[in-house]
Structures are given as C-alpha cells and as structure tokens.
Enzyme design. Sequence first.
Site, PDB file in Angstrom:
ATOM      1  N   GLY A  74       5.248  18.207 -18.374  1.00  0.00           N
ATOM      2  CA  GLY A  74       5.649  17.235 -17.506  1.00  0.00           C
ATOM      3  C   GLY A  74       7.064  17.510 -16.945  1.00  0.00           C
ATOM      4  N   ALA A 194       0.081  15.705 -18.932  1.00  0.00           N
ATOM      5  CA  ALA A 194      -1.365  15.503 -19.536  1.00  0.00           C
ATOM      6  C   ALA A 194      -1.354  14.711 -20.937  1.00  0.00           C
ATOM      7  CB  ALA A 194      -2.128  16.773 -19.504  1.00  0.00           C
ATOM      8  N   CYS A 318      20.281   4.676 -32.925  1.00  0.00           N
ATOM      9  CA  CYS A 318      20.242   5.163 -34.098  1.00  0.00           C
ATOM     10  C   CYS A 318      18.967   5.651 -34.566  1.00  0.00           C
ATOM     11  CB  CYS A 318      20.779   3.826 -35.141  1.00  0.00           C
ATOM     12  SG  CYS A 318      19.962   2.356 -34.487  1.00  0.00           S
TER      13      CYS A 318
END
Lengths: 373, 81
Positions: A74, A194, A318
């Site tokens: 992606g 996906a 953190c």
Amino acid sequence: MSTPPGTYLDTASSEPLHPAARAVLDQALERGYADPRRLHGDARSARLLLDNAREATAQALGVRPDEVSFTPSGTHAVHLGVLGLVAGQARQGDRLVASAVEHSAVMHAGQWHAARGGTFETVPVDEVGRVRLDALDAATPTVLCLQSANHEVGTLQPVSDVAATSGAPLFMDACGSAGRLPLPDGWAAAAASAHKWGGPAGVGVLLVRKGVRWRNPFPGDDRVDERTTGMENVPAALAAAAALQAVVADRDEVNARQAALVDRLRAGLARIPDTQVVGDPADRLPHLLTCSFLYVDGEAIVSELDRRGFAVASGSACTASTLEPSHVLAAMGALTHGNLRISLARETPAAEVDRLLEVLPEIVRRIREDAGL
Amino acid sequence: MNADLELDCRGMICPRPVIELARHVEDVPPGGVVAVVADDAAAAYDVPAWCRMRGHEYVGSDHAEDGVARYLVRRTAPPGR
C-alpha cells in the site's frame, strides 16, 4: 513466557487473512508462478490469474480494470499515486498539498518531493481530525492529497466535496477504508492495501482514473502494466481480490455489527475518568476507536492489555518506532500520550468488548496510582 | 517570560512532564504561571491539550537558557481539578 490465544484488536494495522483468500491462495500458488509476460502456456495461466485479479478488484471497488495496478505494498501504491500525479502536472506547477493527518506514506512522498525542489505543505484539521475546508481553499494546490478515512482515529474525510470544488487532481489514500466502505467519487488516483481488508501482505493497489495525467515518477519497467515495476505477486493479488470480494459482499452486516460494538466501547470508555475519546463519533470508519488516557504511559497500557490477552495499537511516542508522538493526534490537538487504538476483527464478539471494558478501568487506575497520582 | 514556578522535566519522557505539571500547578497562586522545561517531543502537544482539558490557560512556549523548550501555563482553573 507464552501468551494465551488472545483477542486481536489491531485489524487497522493488519487484518487476519480472510478464509476466502486462503482458499484461493493455495490454488493460485500451484498455477500462478510463471512470468505473465511470456508466451508459453504456464505464462498464459499466470496472466489469466492476474487479469482475473485485476477484474475482480476493479469490480469490487467500482472502477475499470485498466485503472487497477498491483504494487508490492500500500505504501508503494501511495508513493506512486502521489508522485505520479505530481509528475503528470509538472507543467502546471509543483505545489503538493496534503491534510495534516495523512498517513506517513503520504508525508514521506511529500518530503521526497520537497527534497527534490518541489513544494510540500499540509493544511490543518479540526478537533475530530477532519480537514478544514477554509484552509484547503487557501492552499491553491497543484496536486491535493486527502485520505478517505483517517487510519488512526477513523474520521471520514469529505473527499467528494473537496474534489467537486478543487481544480487540482486529488490523490486519495483509501488504505483505511477500501473494502469496508465504497470509494468516494472525485479522486484522480488512489491507493489501497490488501492486508488491511484480509488479503495477504505484499499487495498494494494503485488506482489511476482513465484520462488522468499520471507519469511514473520512478524508473520504469517492461511489464504487462506500465505503472508497475517488477514481477507481480500473482497468487497474492488473486487472493487479495478474493478477500476483497468477500468483504464487500457482507460489509453491510459486518459494518453494522462493528459500529454497534464501537458505540458500546465509546460509551464504556467515556466512563473512565480523564479519558479523551477522539475522532468523529458518527461519520467514521465502522471498526475502530481511539482514545487517550490522561497521565497514562502508552507502552504500559499496551503491555498490560497484552498480558490479559488483548492486542491493541497505540499512537503514543513511547510505543512508536520513532520518538515523535502521532502527528495525527498532534494535529487534532488531542493528548498524544496514553493512547490506544482499538480496531475490531470481523468476528470480534460482544463478550470480548465487554471484557476489555471490564479490565481497562482497573489497568488505567493502577498505572495512574503507580505514577503517584 | 517570568514564571512563578519552573519545573525541570529534562530527561523525562511522556507522560511524566504533564504529571509534574498537574502535581504542581496549584503551588502557584491563581493567575500565576508555571513553566515546564521538557525535552520530550510529546510535551509540545500534551501541555496545551492538558490545559484545554483542565481549564488552565496555555500561554505559549519559549526556551530555557540551555535551549530546551519551556512551556508556560497560567493557573486559571479553580482548585481541585
């Protein structure tokens, strides 16, 4: 120390493989190994699977097959989409504008553009994380980036409205919503991933509308699809398409069930003292909810939940790979510490949501007590 | 800007600087200013967010002598928040 099989509430990071994908993947691995460009039978078989994957993906997303390209992730689809639109408009200008709450993939593409002499600017959002239209109007972009939905807080963005009034081609990062919700109209290029809808990782989807000026911003290749480089992961692309079809087919039922559970979560979290539930309460992704607990260390709460069998994500510094807090929470003016993003699986039962709401108040109280409060 | 109280939160990571602020804001009189000196990146967002949640006024930021960021908060909320 072994962890008991737990409740996975981090599907916004990655959804477990959909059963429909697994079945197709097994078969496709048998038949989809060859290079789809070659002229022999094995290649024709792979090419057929790739074409099927493209067609099924296009149908599920409501686009044309020739608008679909498969990429290795992606993130890569985002980079290609953003920078390809920028390259396509080079004669019009070099001003890339994005909302301040885009995924880091968009931000990195913008910084890459700026490092090569272009202009990259972000526009602010309101307190629920929705882009401010007045600021967009003033930004005069050459290319505009706006996500379909925010990946951290779930707020939907007014993509169609923005596209209707903006003259600039719009890149839409749809990774947060693709499959779960229909794609809004008006974008010139878009990206999806996906593994966010239950397909395998390693399959991104780049969409470029027919007739849009898009140019490959990276070195090209000689593939079937001129927008991609390297050999497509044919079996994974087909499995991704199968998962997408399955998810789209039953999304009305799944979304309604998840939205009801998210409402239940929201009501329960609101009862914990000094808790900020962030994102739009109604106009949002159905499956995720984000909140911040004042004075609570994000890492401590994620670890405590993990010990009790809950897998959740946090946008607090953190717990992140960088020392910087979530730029999304920061842009919204929300607390960046003590943050939890809870994202439901397709099958998350109501009982597990209730169990989470049972254990959370005590965990939060104890962490605050340990901090001397 | 002069502060009535300066909290040295150098080296503390989130949410510690905000916890220190919550603990000590009532050490100054109403209308008084507390400065939080913190090198943690989250403090830049969390100090203003805390002020909005608690009803105190976030005045702005400057730098301590060593260049570390210093966040200024005016105590404007009633006691016991």
